[in-house]
Motif scaffolding. Structure first.
Motif, PDB file in Angstrom:
ATOM      1  N   CYS A   1       0.841  -1.191   0.000  1.00 36.18           N
ATOM      2  CA  CYS A   1       0.000   0.000   0.000  1.00 36.18           C
ATOM      3  C   CYS A   1       0.884   1.253   0.000  1.00 36.18           C
ATOM      4  O   CYS A   1       1.844   1.342   0.773  1.00 36.18           O
ATOM      5  CB  CYS A   1      -0.886  -0.021   1.243  1.00 36.18           C
ATOM      6  SG  CYS A   1      -1.873   1.481   1.457  1.00 36.18           S
TER       7      CYS A   1
ATOM      8  N   ALA B   1      -0.827  -5.292  -0.140  1.00 36.72           N
ATOM      9  CA  ALA B   1      -2.053  -5.043  -0.899  1.00 36.72           C
ATOM     10  C   ALA B   1      -2.321  -6.272  -1.762  1.00 36.72           C
ATOM     11  O   ALA B   1      -1.398  -6.879  -2.300  1.00 36.72           O
ATOM     12  CB  ALA B   1      -1.908  -3.797  -1.768  1.00 36.72           C
TER      13      ALA B   1
ATOM     14  N   CYS C   1      -6.598   0.953   7.179  1.00 41.08           N
ATOM     15  CA  CYS C   1      -6.268   1.837   6.063  1.00 41.08           C
ATOM     16  C   CYS C   1      -7.370   1.805   5.006  1.00 41.08           C
ATOM     17  O   CYS C   1      -7.999   2.807   4.714  1.00 41.08           O
ATOM     18  CB  CYS C   1      -4.926   1.418   5.448  1.00 41.08           C
ATOM     19  SG  CYS C   1      -4.446   2.370   3.986  1.00 41.08           S
TER      20      CYS C   1
ATOM     21  N   TRP D   1      -7.230   1.438   1.721  1.00 42.03           N
ATOM     22  CA  TRP D   1      -6.982   2.007   0.396  1.00 42.03           C
ATOM     23  C   TRP D   1      -7.253   0.984  -0.692  1.00 42.03           C
ATOM     24  O   TRP D   1      -6.996  -0.197  -0.558  1.00 42.03           O
ATOM     25  CB  TRP D   1      -5.530   2.473   0.300  1.00 42.03           C
ATOM     26  CG  TRP D   1      -5.157   2.956  -1.070  1.00 42.03           C
ATOM     27  CD1 TRP D   1      -5.349   4.202  -1.575  1.00 42.03           C
ATOM     28  CD2 TRP D   1      -4.545   2.204  -2.120  1.00 42.03           C
ATOM     29  NE1 TRP D   1      -4.899   4.268  -2.868  1.00 42.03           N
ATOM     30  CE2 TRP D   1      -4.407   3.049  -3.232  1.00 42.03           C
ATOM     31  CE3 TRP D   1      -4.122   0.896  -2.234  1.00 42.03           C
ATOM     32  CZ2 TRP D   1      -3.844   2.635  -4.433  1.00 42.03           C
ATOM     33  CZ3 TRP D   1      -3.567   0.470  -3.420  1.00 42.03           C
ATOM     34  CH2 TRP D   1      -3.430   1.339  -4.518  1.00 42.03           C
TER      35      TRP D   1
ATOM     36  N   GLN E   1      -6.273  -3.844  -3.367  1.00 37.75           N
ATOM     37  CA  GLN E   1      -6.905  -3.401  -2.129  1.00 37.75           C
ATOM     38  C   GLN E   1      -5.921  -3.632  -0.992  1.00 37.75           C
ATOM     39  O   GLN E   1      -5.325  -4.698  -0.889  1.00 37.75           O
ATOM     40  CB  GLN E   1      -8.180  -4.215  -1.870  1.00 37.75           C
ATOM     41  CG  GLN E   1      -8.929  -3.839  -0.626  1.00 37.75           C
ATOM     42  CD  GLN E   1      -9.658  -2.525  -0.766  1.00 37.75           C
ATOM     43  OE1 GLN E   1     -10.272  -2.283  -1.800  1.00 37.75           O
ATOM     44  NE2 GLN E   1      -9.595  -1.689   0.240  1.00 37.75           N
ATOM     45  N   CYS E   2      -5.747  -2.620  -0.129  1.00 37.32           N
ATOM     46  CA  CYS E   2      -4.869  -2.747   1.037  1.00 37.32           C
ATOM     47  C   CYS E   2      -5.453  -3.790   1.988  1.00 37.32           C
ATOM     48  O   CYS E   2      -6.655  -3.831   2.221  1.00 37.32           O
ATOM     49  CB  CYS E   2      -4.730  -1.401   1.752  1.00 37.32           C
ATOM     50  SG  CYS E   2      -3.659  -1.471   3.206  1.00 37.32           S
TER      51      CYS E   2
END
Length: 109
Positions: free
Chosen positions: A34, A41, A65, A67, A59-60
């Protein structure tokens, strides 16, 4: 409320039973982290709009988080030519590799 662990949870897969070949293959893959929290991720999906370009959605794995985003992956240079070249593909040869290849092709004196 659940007890807090000192480390963020890792991405897990429900199918833990994998052969040793798949485990070693997975270790050789690129690790994506990430850009915000530097945790792992996971790739969610990808598209290949051309033979030398991928759009990867990631996707993290850190739920704190969260993200998600798109990565652009391009085959930028060739360091070793293919033995089965596709003549419709043009990936430039890296300058240092080109020099070595030309030296190998030159007649020996």
């Amino acid at each position: 409320m659940a007890a807090q662990t000192p480390y963020p949870p890792r991405c897990t897969r429900s199918d833990r039973a994998r052969s040793s070949d798949l485990r070693s293959e997975r270790r050789k893959s690129v690790r994506i982290t990430c850009p915000h929290c530097d945790e792992r991720a996971m790739t969610r999906t990808s598209k290949r709009p051309s033979p030398v370009f991928y759009e990867v959605y990631a996707q993290c794995c850190n739920p704190a988080c969260g993200w998600g985003g798109k990565l652009l992956v391009e085959f930028a240079t060739t360091t070793s030519p293919s033995r089965l070249p596709n003549h419709n593909i043009n990936i430039p040869v890296e300058p240092d590799s080109r020099r070595v290849l030309l030296e190998q092709l030159a007649p020996h004196r």
